[in-house]
Write an enzyme that holds these catalytic residues in place. Structure first.
Site, PDB file in Angstrom:
ATOM      1  N   HIS A 411       0.833  -1.209   0.000  1.00 39.90           N
ATOM      2  CA  HIS A 411       0.000   0.000   0.000  1.00 39.90           C
ATOM      3  C   HIS A 411       0.872   1.266   0.000  1.00 39.90           C
ATOM      4  O   HIS A 411       0.707   2.152  -0.855  1.00 39.90           O
ATOM      5  CB  HIS A 411      -0.901  -0.024   1.240  1.00 39.90           C
ATOM      6  CG  HIS A 411      -1.782   1.168   1.398  1.00 39.90           C
ATOM      7  ND1 HIS A 411      -3.133   1.132   1.140  1.00 39.90           N
ATOM      8  CD2 HIS A 411      -1.527   2.439   1.797  1.00 39.90           C
ATOM      9  CE1 HIS A 411      -3.660   2.319   1.366  1.00 39.90           C
ATOM     10  NE2 HIS A 411      -2.706   3.130   1.769  1.00 39.90           N
ATOM     11  N   GLU A 412       1.790   1.351   0.959  1.00 41.01           N
ATOM     12  CA  GLU A 412       2.601   2.559   1.076  1.00 41.01           C
ATOM     13  C   GLU A 412       3.581   2.719  -0.080  1.00 41.01           C
ATOM     14  O   GLU A 412       3.892   3.837  -0.492  1.00 41.01           O
ATOM     15  CB  GLU A 412       3.340   2.559   2.416  1.00 41.01           C
ATOM     16  CG  GLU A 412       2.426   2.595   3.638  1.00 41.01           C
ATOM     17  CD  GLU A 412       1.462   3.770   3.655  1.00 41.01           C
ATOM     18  OE1 GLU A 412       1.738   4.798   2.992  1.00 41.01           O
ATOM     19  OE2 GLU A 412       0.421   3.665   4.319  1.00 41.01           O
ATOM     20  N   HIS A 418       3.916   6.280  -6.926  1.00 46.18           N
ATOM     21  CA  HIS A 418       3.061   7.323  -7.499  1.00 46.18           C
ATOM     22  C   HIS A 418       3.735   8.688  -7.355  1.00 46.18           C
ATOM     23  O   HIS A 418       3.823   9.471  -8.322  1.00 46.18           O
ATOM     24  CB  HIS A 418       1.719   7.312  -6.765  1.00 46.18           C
ATOM     25  CG  HIS A 418       0.655   8.136  -7.422  1.00 46.18           C
ATOM     26  ND1 HIS A 418      -0.563   8.384  -6.821  1.00 46.18           N
ATOM     27  CD2 HIS A 418       0.604   8.773  -8.610  1.00 46.18           C
ATOM     28  CE1 HIS A 418      -1.310   9.125  -7.619  1.00 46.18           C
ATOM     29  NE2 HIS A 418      -0.621   9.378  -8.715  1.00 46.18           N
TER      30      HIS A 418
END
Length: 624
Positions: A411-412, A418
Site C-alpha cells: 500500500h505505502e 506514485h
C-alpha cells in the site's frame, strides 16, 4: 493557501492486522536496528546546520516575496511568471525543511530536542503563511479578461492549473486583511490533532493475558493485533480493557472532537461555503454528490455485509458474534511470522503485472533506504508515505511480520511510486497527488498483491483464507471508511444546527451507525460506541476518510482493466494516472483512465465484486 503540497499518505486507520501469534518485535531500541532497515534522512539534509539555513532562508524569501510582488500581480504575464517562480522557490524550501524534521520526529516522538526543532519548523511555516496570505486573494481579484490572458499565455503554461484552481475558489477567498489574520491564527488549527495525539500517547492501558498465558501490556499498536487472536478469551479481554480505558477519558476526547468539528464549520462559514463538506471537497473540484452517492451506494450494499457477518458467525461457530470477533481470520493459515525480506519478495512478485519499470522502482526503494521498517516504543504508530519534491519518497512502517503488514508495505509503496512518477513527470507546482487519486494507487497495489496470492493458492483452505482476506479488505476499506465518513458528516451537521457535541451524543450516533452497518448478526456490545475515540483521522483531517472508500472502488476497476487488457492498461495507468500528479482535477484524471467517479457506477461495481467474492466463499464452504 498553504504552500506545502507534499501530503502525508497514511494507511486507512484501524484496519485488521492478520495475526494470531505472539507479536514479534525484533529490536527493543532504535539504535539497535541495522542501517538497512532505517531510512536515511541525510538524503534530504546532510546536517542540522544545513536544515537551519533553509529555515532562515524560507523566512527571508517570504518577506522578500511580499515586498516585491504584493499589489502588482496584474502588471503583465512576465511579471506574474516571476512572482510564481519566486512563490515556487519559497514553497519548495519550506516544504523540504518541514518534511525533514517531521520525518525525524516520527521515528521518536519522545525526543524533546527534535520536538523543539519541529516547533521551529511550525513557526517558520506560520511566518511564511503570514507573508504569503495576500497572494491568493490578489490573484482572485485579477480582472477576468486579464486572467483569461494569463491562462492562455505560453509563458504561464505550467502554472495554468494552479491559477485556474484559485479562480475556481475565487468566491471563497477572503480579503487580504482577513487572509492575513487567518494565517496568523493558522497554528491553532492543528491544536485538536496535537491534543488528541498527546492524549492517546499518554493513556496507559492495562495488561492482559495473551494466548500463551503470558501477561502483556496492551497499547495502541498491539490492540488491533489482539483483535485477530484465534483465542476468543484474549480478544474479549483486550477489547473490554481497551474501551473501558478510553471511556475513562470520554469527556476529554469529546471536547477535542467538538473543537475540531467547530473549527471546520467556522472555517467553512467564514469562507462562504454551504457546509464543511463542501469546504473540504471544493478545492479538489470534488462535487459533494460524490460523498453523498458513496453513502447511498454503500447503504444499498449493506445486506451483503450483513450476509458476510452471518457467514462469519457460522464459521467461527459462536452463538453470538461480537465486534471483537469480526477481525479474526476464519482459519489460522499464514498466521506465522513473515520476515521482512520475504515480505519484500512477496510485494515485488505480486506487483509484476505493473511492469519491469515499476518493479525497478520498487527495488530502488528497498535498496536506497526509502523504508523505515520496525516499530520501537516512541515511534509513531501506523504507516505512511511522505516526502518533499526535492527528496525521494519515505515510507514509515511498524512491521511486525503479519500478513497485513505485507499488504501495508504494498500500500505505502503504491504511494511512493506514485509520488516518484509524479515528481519525475511534473513541475513542482503540478506534482502533488491529491488524496482522492493517491489512495487509488495504494489500494491498487493491495488488490494486485491479493490477486497474485489467490492465483497461487492450491488448496481449498488457502482459497478460503484468501477470500476471507479480500472480504476483510472490503469491510475495512470500503464499508468501514464509509461508516466513519457517515459519522463525520452527522456530527458536523449536528454542530451546524447549534446542538451540543458531547460524549453521550457521540456514542449514541456512532453506536446507531455501527448497528446499521453490521446488522442483526452482531451482538450489541456496550463498548463499541466508544470507537470514535480511537479513529485518528477524525482528528487529523476534515472529511478525509471517505476517499479511502472511493479510491478502493476505483482501484478495483483499474485492477480489472489490467487483468482484461494487460500492457495497454498498464501503459495508460502510468501515462494518464501515475504521472499526472496535480496537473488536473482528480475526477478528470481518473476519467482519463476510463473511470468516472462523479457517478455511482464504480461503487456499485465494487459492491458487485464483494457479492461475487461472498458467493465464491459460500461455494467453497458448501463443499466441506
Amino acid at each position: 493557501m498553504t504552500l506545502i503540497v507534499a501530503a502525508v499518505f497514511l494507511i486507512p486507520p484501524l484496519s485488521s492486522s492478520a495475526a494470531g501469534k505472539e507479536i514479534q518485535i525484533p529490536y527493543s531500541s532504535r539504535k539497535d536496528i541495522p542501517r538497512d532497515y532505517k531510512w536515511n534522512l541525510n538524503d534530504i539534509y546532510p546536517t542540522k546546520k544545513a536544515w537551519e539555513s533553509d529555515i532562515k532562508k524560507a523566512e527571508c524569501l517570504a518577506v522578500r516575496f511580499k515586498k516585491k510582488f504584493q499589489g502588482s500581480l496584474d502588471k503583465s504575464p512576465v511579471h506574474m511568471k516571476k512572482a510564481l517562480e519566486a512563490y515556487t522557490e519559497l514553497s519548495r524550501i519550506e516544504e523540504k525543511a518541514y518534511v525533514y524534521i517531521n520525518l525525524e520526529l516520527s521515528t521518536d516522538e519522545s525526543d524533546h530536542h527534535i520536538q523543539a526543532l519541529a516547533n521551529r519548523a511550525d513557526i517558520m511555516s506560520a511566518k511564511v503563511s503570514e507573508h504569503t496570505a495576500w497572494f491568493s486573494p490578489e490573484v482572485g481579484k485579477i480582472q477576468e479578461s486579464t486572467m483569461k490572458k494569463y491562462l492562455n499565455h505560453p509563458d504561464l503554461k505550467i502554472y495554468k492549473n494552479f491559477l485556474a484552481d484559485i479562480a475556481h475558489s475565487k468566491s471563497h477567498i477572503l480579503s487580504k486583511e482577513k487572509e492575513e489574520l487567518l494565517a496568523k491564527v493558522s497554528p491553532l488549527s492543528g491544536t485538536a490533532q496535537n491534543v488528541y495525539s498527546m492524549l492517546s500517547k499518554d493513556i496507559k492501558f492495562p495488561s492482559i493475558m495473551d494466548e500463551r498465558g503470558k501477561e502483556v501490556q496492551l497499547n495502541r499498536v498491539n490492540f488491533s493485533t489482539y483483535m485477530e487472536s484465534p483465542d476468543r478469551t484474549v480478544r474479549k479481554a483486550a477489547y473490554e480493557a481497551y474501551y473501558a480505558t478510553l471511556a475513562k477519558f470520554q469527556d476529554s476526547f469529546a471536547s477535542v472532537m467538538s473543537a475540531q468539528v467547530k473549527s471546520h464549520n467556522i472555517s467553512a462559514d467564514v469562507r462562504n461555503y454551504k457546509s464543511a463538506i463542501e469546504a473540504a471537497l471544493n478545492p479538489d473540484h470534488i462535487p459533494v454528490k460524490v460523498y453523498e452517492e458513496l453513502l447511498t451506494s454503500v447503504h444499498k450494499g449493506l445486506p451483503q455485509l450483513h450476509r458476510y457477518m452471518e457467514i462469519k458467525k457460522k464459521m467461527l461457530k459462536v452463538n453470538e458474534l461480537h465486534m471483537y470477533d469480526i477481525s479474526t481470520p476464519i482459519n489460522e493459515r499464514n498466521s506465522s511470522y513473515i520476515p521482512y525480506e520475504e515480505a519484500r519478495k512477496m510485494v515485488i512478485e505480486g506487483l509484476k503485472p505493473l511492469g519491469l519499470e515499476y518493479g525497478s522502482i520498487l527495488k530502488k526503494a528497498f535498496n536506497d533506504n526509502w523504508v523505515d521498517v520496525y516499530s520501537t516504543e516512541a515511534k509513531r504508530t501506523g504507516a505512511f508515505q511522505w516526502g518533499a519534491y526535492d527528496s525521494h519518497p519515505f515510507v514509515l512502517l511498524n512491521y511486525q511480520g503479519t500478513k497485513n503488514d505485507v499488504s501495508t508495505l504494498a500500500h505505502e509503496l503504491g504511494h511512493a511510486v506514485h509520488a516518484y512518477y509524479s515528481k519525475q513527470a511534473q513541475t513542482y507546482i503540478n506534482s502533488g497527488n491529491p488524496t482522492f487519486t493517491a489512495e487509488v494507487a495504494s489500494t491498487l497495489n493491495e488488490n494486485l498483491l491479493w490477486e497474485s496470492e489467490y492465483k497461487k493458492a492450491k488448496t481449498k483452505e488457502e482459497k478460503i483464507f484468501l477470500l476471507n482476506q479480500r472480504l476483510e479488505d472490503f469491510r475495512t476499506t470500503l464499508f468501514r471508511q464509509a461508516q466513519f465518513a457517515e459519522f463525520e458528516k452527522n456530527i458536523h451537521e449536528l454542530d451546524a444546527e447549534g446542538k451540543s457535541i458531547n460524549a453521550e451524543t457521540l456514542k449514541k450516533i456512532y453506536g446507531d451507525i455501527n448497528n446499521k452497518y453490521y446488522g442483526s448478526a452482531i451482538a450489541r456490545d456496550e463498548q463499541i460506541p466508544m470507537e470514535w475515540a480511537r479513529i485518528p483521522h477524525l482528528y487529523d483531517y476534515d472529511f478525509y476518510v471517505y476517499q479511502y472508500a472511493t479510491s478502493f472502488a476505483a482501484s478495483q476497476a483499474l485492477a480489472q482493466q489490467i487483468q482484461d487488457e494487460g500492457k495497454p492498461a498498464v501503459k495508460r495507468l502510468k501515462e494518464k494516472f501515475l504521472k499526472a500528479g496535480g496537473s488536473s482535477d482528480p475526477i478528470s484524471i481518473l476519467k482519463n483512465t476510463g473511470i468516472d467517479m462523479s457517478t455511482s457506477k464504480p461503487i456499485d461495481e465494487a459492491m458487485q465484486v464483494f457479492k461475487e467474492t461472498l458467493d465464491e466463499l459460500e461455494k467453497l464452504l458448501s463443499k466441506e
